[in-house]
Design an enzyme around this catalytic site. Structure first.
Site, PDB file in Angstrom:
ATOM      1  CG  ASP A   1      -3.396   1.934  -8.526  1.00  0.00           C
ATOM      2  OD1 ASP A   1      -2.738   3.006  -8.351  1.00  0.00           O
ATOM      3  OD2 ASP A   1      -3.006   0.919  -7.888  1.00  0.00           O
TER       4      ASP A   1
ATOM      5  CG  ASP B   1       2.778   1.081  -7.802  1.00  0.00           C
ATOM      6  OD1 ASP B   1       3.861   0.492  -8.281  1.00  0.00           O
ATOM      7  OD2 ASP B   1       2.910   2.299  -7.443  1.00  0.00           O
TER       8      ASP B   1
END
Length: 215
Positions: A8, A10
């Site tokens: 991922d 963020d």
């Protein structure tokens, strides 16, 4: 046997979750919808257009939903360029994964323009063999499609992938895609019992070991 690691973005590559919160508070607040930190934490990992659609009925004389999205994204991009730094242990994790012969991909709810901004700011674009954004999917996280299509771009079966996440919505997406999942929880989620569905939990990427990648 693991063949790929899918990050991922963020909260995993850089500590951008506070940037999203600051941008939401600024933009929504200016439109008559004050936002608390708890409001932002509750929607962590959700695609920004879906988040704006959720908040839009409460706004006062707003521009279009697309313009609200663009205002938030522009502010987050500005903060990334001016304040973005890599998460603890990121260089260590990238080198370790490469040393184990695993392919690296990215699956994010953020727009692709922001992905390129982050990778350029951190100087890590060369590590990634595939990038995929949920902006092209019908549904964002916690729906699994962003992970499934990232694995497809890598040419690796989902079951042979390890997803690295920081949010519960992202964790749900990874598990729904039938991937193994490592959670490095955002501080707002530390101690959350829902994270027990992860296959592995660490406090930072600096704790990643070769044994974690031989599963």
């Amino acid at each position: 046997m693991l063949k790929a690691v899918i990050f991922d973005m963020d909260g995993v590559l850089l500590d951008s979750e506070p940037f999203w919160a600051r941008a939401q508070m600024q933009v929504f607040g200016a439109l008559g919808r004050p936002m608390s930190q708890a409001d932002c934490d509750a929607t962590m990992g959700i695609r920004i257009d879906q988040l704006v659609a959720l908040r839009y009925p409460d706004l006062v004389n707003p521009p279009s939903q697309e313009e609200v999205v663009n205002h938030i994204v522009d502010e987050v991009n500005r903060l990334i360029r001016s304040e973005g730094t890599p998460k603890e242990g990121l260089d260590h994790a990238m080198a370790l994964i490469r040393d184990q012969g695993l392919t690296i991909g990215l699956a994010t709810s953020s727009p692709m323009a922001m992905v390129h901004n982050v990778l350029e700011t951190l100087g890590i674009a060369h590590h990634f063999s595939a990038l995929h954004s949920a902006e092209v999917e019908r549904f964002g996280k916690p729906h699994p499609d962003v992970y499934l299509h990232a694995a497809e771009k890598l040419g690796v079966a989902p079951e042979a992938c390890l997803a690295i996440e920081d949010s519960f919505n992202g964790l749900l997406a990874a598990k729904a895609a039938r991937m193994q999942a490592l959670i490095i929880p955002d501080p707002a989620l530390r101690g959350d019992p829902r994270l027990a569905i992860a296959d592995l939990k660490l406090d930072s990427l600096a704790q990643l070991e070769a044994a974690h990648l031989r599963r």
